[in-house]
Design a protein around this motif. Structure first.
Motif, PDB file in Angstrom:
ATOM      1  N   TYR A 182      -0.634 -37.305   6.573  1.00 19.27           N
ATOM      2  CA  TYR A 182       0.304 -37.375   5.562  1.00 19.27           C
ATOM      3  C   TYR A 182      -0.449 -37.945   4.518  1.00 19.27           C
ATOM      4  O   TYR A 182      -1.465 -38.744   4.734  1.00 19.27           O
ATOM      5  N   ARG A 183      -0.232 -37.716   3.242  1.00 21.81           N
ATOM      6  CA  ARG A 183      -0.652 -38.569   1.957  1.00 21.81           C
ATOM      7  C   ARG A 183       0.252 -38.300   0.817  1.00 21.81           C
ATOM      8  O   ARG A 183       1.008 -37.374   0.487  1.00 21.81           O
TER       9      ARG A 183
ATOM     10  N   GLY B 181      -1.881 -37.781 -10.721  1.00 21.84           N
ATOM     11  CA  GLY B 181      -2.461 -37.003  -9.798  1.00 21.84           C
ATOM     12  C   GLY B 181      -3.296 -37.880  -8.930  1.00 21.84           C
ATOM     13  O   GLY B 181      -3.991 -37.164  -7.806  1.00 21.84           O
ATOM     14  N   HIS B 182      -3.195 -39.165  -8.784  1.00 19.33           N
ATOM     15  CA  HIS B 182      -4.186 -39.759  -7.858  1.00 19.33           C
ATOM     16  C   HIS B 182      -3.444 -39.701  -6.655  1.00 19.33           C
ATOM     17  O   HIS B 182      -2.274 -39.664  -6.376  1.00 19.33           O
ATOM     18  N   ASN B 183      -4.274 -39.768  -5.460  1.00 23.17           N
ATOM     19  CA  ASN B 183      -3.744 -39.828  -4.208  1.00 23.17           C
ATOM     20  C   ASN B 183      -4.052 -40.945  -3.465  1.00 23.17           C
ATOM     21  O   ASN B 183      -5.214 -41.729  -3.614  1.00 23.17           O
ATOM     22  N   GLY B 184      -3.008 -41.382  -2.580  1.00 26.79           N
ATOM     23  CA  GLY B 184      -3.538 -42.314  -1.527  1.00 26.79           C
ATOM     24  C   GLY B 184      -4.210 -41.834  -0.281  1.00 26.79           C
ATOM     25  O   GLY B 184      -4.830 -40.741  -0.244  1.00 26.79           O
ATOM     26  N   PRO B 185      -4.558 -42.700   0.571  1.00 28.07           N
ATOM     27  CA  PRO B 185      -5.408 -42.446   1.839  1.00 28.07           C
ATOM     28  C   PRO B 185      -4.598 -41.394   2.751  1.00 28.07           C
ATOM     29  O   PRO B 185      -3.456 -41.521   2.844  1.00 28.07           O
TER      30      PRO B 185
ATOM     31  N   GLU C 202       3.171 -45.227   6.816  1.00 28.34           N
ATOM     32  CA  GLU C 202       1.717 -45.800   6.548  1.00 28.34           C
ATOM     33  C   GLU C 202       1.331 -45.255   5.100  1.00 28.34           C
ATOM     34  O   GLU C 202       0.722 -45.899   4.115  1.00 28.34           O
ATOM     35  N   ALA C 203       1.409 -43.953   4.957  1.00 28.15           N
ATOM     36  CA  ALA C 203       1.099 -43.123   3.754  1.00 28.15           C
ATOM     37  C   ALA C 203       1.798 -43.785   2.628  1.00 28.15           C
ATOM     38  O   ALA C 203       1.289 -43.854   1.378  1.00 28.15           O
TER      39      ALA C 203
ATOM     40  N   MET D 217       4.906 -36.308  -1.213  1.00 27.71           N
ATOM     41  CA  MET D 217       4.309 -36.527  -0.134  1.00 27.71           C
ATOM     42  C   MET D 217       3.773 -35.256   0.360  1.00 27.71           C
ATOM     43  O   MET D 217       4.584 -34.178   0.582  1.00 27.71           O
ATOM     44  N   TRP D 218       2.485 -35.333   0.647  1.00 27.80           N
ATOM     45  CA  TRP D 218       1.756 -33.757   1.282  1.00 27.80           C
ATOM     46  C   TRP D 218       1.721 -34.105   2.679  1.00 27.80           C
ATOM     47  O   TRP D 218       1.457 -35.222   3.308  1.00 27.80           O
ATOM     48  N   SER D 219       1.986 -33.261   3.619  1.00 30.25           N
ATOM     49  CA  SER D 219       1.714 -33.462   5.041  1.00 30.25           C
ATOM     50  C   SER D 219       1.048 -32.095   5.374  1.00 30.25           C
ATOM     51  O   SER D 219       1.129 -30.860   4.678  1.00 30.25           O
ATOM     52  N   SER D 220       0.308 -32.308   6.547  1.00 27.94           N
ATOM     53  CA  SER D 220      -0.477 -31.036   7.344  1.00 27.94           C
ATOM     54  C   SER D 220       0.222 -30.809   8.518  1.00 27.94           C
ATOM     55  O   SER D 220       0.653 -31.862   9.245  1.00 27.94           O
ATOM     56  N   ALA D 221       0.038 -29.909   9.104  1.00 29.21           N
ATOM     57  CA  ALA D 221       0.373 -29.402  10.366  1.00 29.21           C
ATOM     58  C   ALA D 221      -0.437 -28.674  11.217  1.00 29.21           C
ATOM     59  O   ALA D 221      -1.204 -27.863  10.501  1.00 29.21           O
TER      60      ALA D 221
END
Ligand code: ZN
Length: 95
Positions: free
Chosen positions: A26-27, A34-38, A61-62, A81-85
């Motif tokens: 997750y991010r 447009g800035h992103n977290g870790p 955490e994200a 929130m972006w998520s990957s699966a």
């Protein structure tokens, strides 16, 4: 003269449930600038219930990055929130 025969098959992208699959991650992105977290990766767990719990922990955490970002940009209120699966290719029948 040599004749060659080719076989074709289609592959399908399916959720990867194999033990060696990538963990969900997750991010958070600030929609305003447009800035992103870790990237926050969930721990890999054996059961679906434990995996859901690990995923929720990674999502929390994200979101910690939002507090940091708001110190620099106090007027930025909109985030996504972006998520990957994990996904794998599953081979189909030969055609
Ligand atoms: Zn921002």
């Amino acid at each position: 003269m040599t004749r060659e025969t080719y076989g074709f098959r289609r592959f399908a992208a399916v959720p990867d449930t194999e033990p060696d699959a990538e963990a969900p991650a997750y991010r958070i992105e600030c929609v305003v600038c447009g800035h992103n977290g870790p990237l926050a990766e969930a721990d890999k767990e054996q059961s679906a219930e434990a995996q859901d719990k690990a995923s929720r922990k990674a999502q929390q955490e994200a979101t910690l990055w939002v507090a940091q970002h708001r110190k620099d940009e106090p007027e930025h209120f909109t985030y996504r929130m972006w998520s990957s699966a994990p996904v794998r290719l599953e081979p189909g029948a030969w055609q």
